[in-house]
Design an enzyme around this catalytic site. Structure first.
Site, PDB file in Angstrom:
ATOM      1  N   CYS A   1      -2.145  -1.948  -2.402  1.00 53.59           N
ATOM      2  CA  CYS A   1      -2.080  -2.946  -2.791  1.00 53.59           C
ATOM      3  C   CYS A   1      -2.856  -3.837  -2.267  1.00 53.59           C
ATOM      4  O   CYS A   1      -3.703  -3.588  -2.049  1.00 53.59           O
ATOM      5  CB  CYS A   1      -1.581  -2.118  -0.756  1.00 53.59           C
ATOM      6  SG  CYS A   1       0.281  -0.663  -0.988  1.00 53.59           S
TER       7      CYS A   1
ATOM      8  N   CYS B   1      -5.240   9.150  13.874  1.00 56.69           N
ATOM      9  CA  CYS B   1      -4.675   8.411  12.506  1.00 56.69           C
ATOM     10  C   CYS B   1      -5.657   9.300  11.373  1.00 56.69           C
ATOM     11  O   CYS B   1      -6.919   8.618  11.872  1.00 56.69           O
ATOM     12  CB  CYS B   1      -4.707   6.600  12.708  1.00 56.69           C
ATOM     13  SG  CYS B   1      -4.833   5.717  10.678  1.00 56.69           S
TER      14      CYS B   1
ATOM     15  N   HIS C   1       6.566  -4.629   3.493  1.00 52.41           N
ATOM     16  CA  HIS C   1       6.290  -5.836   3.790  1.00 52.41           C
ATOM     17  C   HIS C   1       6.443  -7.151   2.915  1.00 52.41           C
ATOM     18  O   HIS C   1       5.882  -7.650   3.123  1.00 52.41           O
ATOM     19  CB  HIS C   1       4.524  -5.024   3.000  1.00 52.41           C
ATOM     20  CG  HIS C   1       4.102  -4.526   3.961  1.00 52.41           C
ATOM     21  ND1 HIS C   1       3.741  -4.274   4.827  1.00 52.41           N
ATOM     22  CD2 HIS C   1       3.407  -3.202   3.159  1.00 52.41           C
ATOM     23  CE1 HIS C   1       3.441  -2.973   5.625  1.00 52.41           C
ATOM     24  NE2 HIS C   1       2.814  -2.243   4.484  1.00 52.41           N
TER      25      HIS C   1
ATOM     26  N   GLY D   1      -4.533   6.147   1.439  1.00 50.71           N
ATOM     27  CA  GLY D   1      -4.310   7.449   1.006  1.00 50.71           C
ATOM     28  C   GLY D   1      -2.653   7.479   0.569  1.00 50.71           C
ATOM     29  O   GLY D   1      -2.784   6.735   2.193  1.00 50.71           O
ATOM     30  N   GLU D   2      -2.049   7.974  -0.414  1.00 53.13           N
ATOM     31  CA  GLU D   2      -0.633   7.631  -0.084  1.00 53.13           C
ATOM     32  C   GLU D   2      -0.575   9.510   0.409  1.00 53.13           C
ATOM     33  O   GLU D   2      -0.153  10.206  -0.700  1.00 53.13           O
ATOM     34  CB  GLU D   2      -0.039   7.650  -1.149  1.00 53.13           C
ATOM     35  CG  GLU D   2       1.547   7.837  -1.647  1.00 53.13           C
ATOM     36  CD  GLU D   2       2.182   6.965  -0.187  1.00 53.13           C
ATOM     37  OE1 GLU D   2       1.511   6.199   0.641  1.00 53.13           O
ATOM     38  OE2 GLU D   2       2.851   8.033   0.149  1.00 53.13           O
TER      39      GLU D   2
ATOM     40  N   CYS E   1      -5.536  -1.040  11.028  1.00 55.29           N
ATOM     41  CA  CYS E   1      -4.196  -0.666   9.670  1.00 55.29           C
ATOM     42  C   CYS E   1      -5.302  -1.377   8.549  1.00 55.29           C
ATOM     43  O   CYS E   1      -5.369  -2.227   8.352  1.00 55.29           O
ATOM     44  CB  CYS E   1      -2.386  -1.377   9.706  1.00 55.29           C
ATOM     45  SG  CYS E   1      -2.157  -0.947  11.141  1.00 55.29           S
TER      46      CYS E   1
ATOM     47  N   GLU F   1     -12.426   8.079   6.481  1.00 51.49           N
ATOM     48  CA  GLU F   1     -12.489   7.262   7.856  1.00 51.49           C
ATOM     49  C   GLU F   1     -11.284   8.117   7.898  1.00 51.49           C
ATOM     50  O   GLU F   1      -9.632   8.219   8.435  1.00 51.49           O
ATOM     51  CB  GLU F   1     -12.467   5.963   8.378  1.00 51.49           C
ATOM     52  CG  GLU F   1     -13.944   5.453   7.449  1.00 51.49           C
ATOM     53  CD  GLU F   1     -14.092   3.744   7.444  1.00 51.49           C
ATOM     54  OE1 GLU F   1     -15.516   3.459   8.036  1.00 51.49           O
ATOM     55  OE2 GLU F   1     -13.248   3.067   7.472  1.00 51.49           O
TER      56      GLU F   1
ATOM     57  N   ASN G   1      -4.317  -7.491   8.640  1.00 50.99           N
ATOM     58  CA  ASN G   1      -5.365  -8.134   9.180  1.00 50.99           C
ATOM     59  C   ASN G   1      -6.595  -7.894   8.351  1.00 50.99           C
ATOM     60  O   ASN G   1      -6.467  -7.740   7.265  1.00 50.99           O
ATOM     61  CB  ASN G   1      -6.512  -5.745   9.895  1.00 50.99           C
ATOM     62  CG  ASN G   1      -5.051  -5.971  11.031  1.00 50.99           C
ATOM     63  OD1 ASN G   1      -5.589  -5.963  11.901  1.00 50.99           O
ATOM     64  ND2 ASN G   1      -5.002  -4.926  10.555  1.00 50.99           N
TER      65      ASN G   1
ATOM     66  N   CYS H   1      -7.748   5.916  -2.985  1.00 53.77           N
ATOM     67  CA  CYS H   1      -6.266   5.450  -2.447  1.00 53.77           C
ATOM     68  C   CYS H   1      -5.704   4.464  -3.488  1.00 53.77           C
ATOM     69  O   CYS H   1      -6.464   4.028  -4.035  1.00 53.77           O
ATOM     70  CB  CYS H   1      -5.855   4.956  -1.498  1.00 53.77           C
ATOM     71  SG  CYS H   1      -3.859   4.305  -1.504  1.00 53.77           S
TER      72      CYS H   1
ATOM     73  N   CYS I   1      -5.099  -4.281   1.297  1.00 52.06           N
ATOM     74  CA  CYS I   1      -5.009  -3.315   1.757  1.00 52.06           C
ATOM     75  C   CYS I   1      -7.581  -2.907   1.525  1.00 52.06           C
ATOM     76  O   CYS I   1      -6.673  -2.859  -0.244  1.00 52.06           O
ATOM     77  CB  CYS I   1      -4.304  -1.889   1.502  1.00 52.06           C
ATOM     78  SG  CYS I   1      -5.220  -0.519   2.541  1.00 52.06           S
TER      79      CYS I   1
ATOM     80  N   SER J   1       6.592   1.396   4.455  1.00 52.97           N
ATOM     81  CA  SER J   1       5.453   0.277   4.416  1.00 52.97           C
ATOM     82  C   SER J   1       6.482  -0.487   3.306  1.00 52.97           C
ATOM     83  O   SER J   1       6.178  -0.482   2.149  1.00 52.97           O
ATOM     84  CB  SER J   1       4.604   0.629   4.096  1.00 52.97           C
ATOM     85  OG  SER J   1       3.216   1.789   4.754  1.00 52.97           O
TER      86      SER J   1
END
Ligand code: SAH
Length: 351
Positions: free
Chosen positions: A115, A104, A220, A158-159, A342, A91, A299, A111, A118, A218
Site C-alpha cells: 500500500c 494493536c 481507502h 502485516g496482512e 496507523c 512493533e 498519517n 508486509c 503505509c 481497508s
C-alpha cells in the site's frame, strides 16, 4: 526448539495425550502459561518433575522482548519495539481509552501488500508471526504497564488474512477462558481485502458457532480505478467482489462491519468520492443502519509523499457521507508523535 505458547489448549492436550498424560493437565499448563505467565517449566509447581523436564526438552516458553518503549507525550500511548527470537523486529502499540486498554499488534514481520501510504510494507514481508508471538506482544504490554488489555486490534504490520492459520490459533489462545479470556467480540481483524480468506473466516465454526470477531476492511477508495492507485491488492480483487464478501461475513455473523478510509489529499477526498463511497456501502448492514466508516486523515510516512486534507475537508467528507445515510467517524489519532499511528509501524527502530 518449539515455542509452547504457539499451542492452543486443544493442541496442548493432544501433545500431552501422546505422552500418556490425562487431559486435565492441558488446562493446568495452559493457565500457568497464559494466565500466570511463568517463564520456566519449573515454576509449574503442581506438575510432576518428570513431565516438566519432558516439556523442557521439547519446548521453550517464548518471550517477545520489548527492546524499546516510546511513550507519547500527547496521550500516553506506548509504542513497543519487540525483538523476536530470530533477531527480527516488530512493533505494537498500547492505547489507553477511558474504560479500556487496546493493544494493536502485528501479524507479520513487515508486509508484502505494498500500500502506497503505509510504512510497514516498505521493506516487504520477512515472515509470518506465530500465534505465540502475537500473544506475547500483548503479554509484554501488560507486564510493562501493569494494566490489563481488554481489546485487541490486529492492525499492526502485516496482512493477518495471509497468516490465516496462525491468526486462528492466536484468537483461540487469547480468548480461552483458562488464559487471558479476551472476548472475541473485543477482537478486530483488519484486512486489505483477501477475498477468499474473508469467506473462509465467515464460514469458520460451521452453522452452529459463527465467528464473533469484528472485521475491518481497508477500503481507502470508492472506485476500482482509484483503489488500484493506492493499493496493489486492488489489481487482484474488485470492489464488487470485496463488498459481496463483506456482506457474506455480515450475513453469517451479524457483526457490524467497519470500513477504513485513509483520507489522502487530492487522491480520494472530494465530495464526489464521498458520494461514490456512500453508494458502494449502501445495504452493508442491518436495515435502517449502516456500516461504519472510519476516516483516518492519512498519517505522514516520509517515503510516501502523501498528504492529509485539512481538518475542514475531513469534516466536509464526513458530513457528505452522512447526508447519504452512512455513518462516518474521524478517528482520533493516538501516538502520532512517536510514529505509532496507523501506517507508521516498521520492522526496525528508526528513531
Ligand atoms: N494489512 C491490514 C492491517 C494493517 S494496516 C490492513 O490492510 O488492513 C492498519 C490500517 O492502517 C489499515 O486500514 C491501513 O490501510 C491503515 N494505514 C496504513 N497506512 C496509513 C497511513 N499512512 N495513514 C493512515 N492509515 C494508514
Amino acid at each position: 526448539m518449539k515455542d509452547i505458547l504457539d499451542l492452543t489448549k486443544k493442541e496442548l492436550a493432544d501433545t500431552l495425550g501422546s505422552y500418556g498424560e490425562k487431559p486435565y493437565r492441558a488446562k493446568q499448563i495452559f493457565t500457568w502459561l497464559h494466565q500466570r505467565r511463568v517463564t520456566s517449566f519449573d515454576q509449574m509447581t503442581d506438575i510432576s518433575k518428570t513431565l516438566r523436564s519432558k516439556l523442557a526438552e521439547e519446548y521453550v516458553i517464548g518471550a517477545c522482548r520489548a527492546d524499546k518503549v516510546q511513550i507519547s507525550k500527547l496521550d500516553g500511548t506506548r509504542k513497543y519495539l519487540y525483538r523476536l527470537e530470530d533477531g527480527s523486529f516488530i512493533e505494537g502499540v498500547f492505547m489507553r481509552y477511558r474504560d479500556w486498554n487496546t493493544a494493536c499488534i502485528s501479524s507479520q514481520v513487515g508486509c508484502a501488500m505494498g500500500c502506497r501510504f503505509c510504512a510497514s510494507t516498505i521493506n516487504g514481508c520477512e515472515r509470518d508471526l506465530s500465534a505465540g508471538e502475537m500473544a506475547e506482544q500483548i503479554y509484554a504490554m501488560e507486564d510493562d504497564t501493569g494494566e490489563a488489555v481488554s481489546n485487541v486490534v490486529i492492525m499492526g504490520s502485516g496482512e493477518p488474512l495471509l497468516n490465516y492459520a496462525n491468526l486462528m490459533r492466536f484468537i483461540d489462545i487469547i480468548s480461552d477462558g483458562d488464559g487471558k479470556g479476551i472476548s472475541k467480540r473485543n477482537i478486530t481483524v483488519s484486512t486489505c481485502g483477501i477475498v477468499p480468506a474473508i469467506y473462509k473466516l465467515a464460514d469458520e465454526g460451521g452453522d452452529e458457532e459463527h465467528m464473533q470477531i469484528n472485521l475491518a476492511l481497508s477500503l481507502h477508495a470508492p472506485t476500482d480505478e482509484k483503489r488500484r492507485k493506492l493499493m496493489p491488492i486492488a489489481e487482484k480483487y474488485t470492489l464488487s467482489e470485496l463488498t459481496e464478501a463483506m456482506k457474506h461475513y455480515y450475513d453469517r455473523t451479524h457483526r457490524r462491519l467497519t470500513f477504513e478510509y485513509a483520507l489522502v489529499s487530492g487522491e480520494n477526498d472530494t465530495a464526489q468520492d464521498a458520494e461514490e463511497l456512500a453508494k458502494l456501502l449502501r445495504n452493508m448492514g442491518p436495515a435502517g443502519s449502516s456500516a461504519l466508516v472510519n476516516l483516518i486523515p492519512v498519517n505522514p510516512v516520509k517515503e510516501s509523499g502523501m498528504g492529509r486534507p485539512t481538518r475542514e475537508a475531513c469534516e466536509a467528507f464526513k458530513n457528505k457521507l452522512e447526508n447519504f445515510g452512512i455513518n462516518g467517524s474521524i478517528r482520533r489519532e493516538l501516538g502520532s508523535d512517536i510514529d505509532g499511528a496507523c501506517g507508521q509501524l516498521r520492522m526496525k527502530s528508526h528513531a
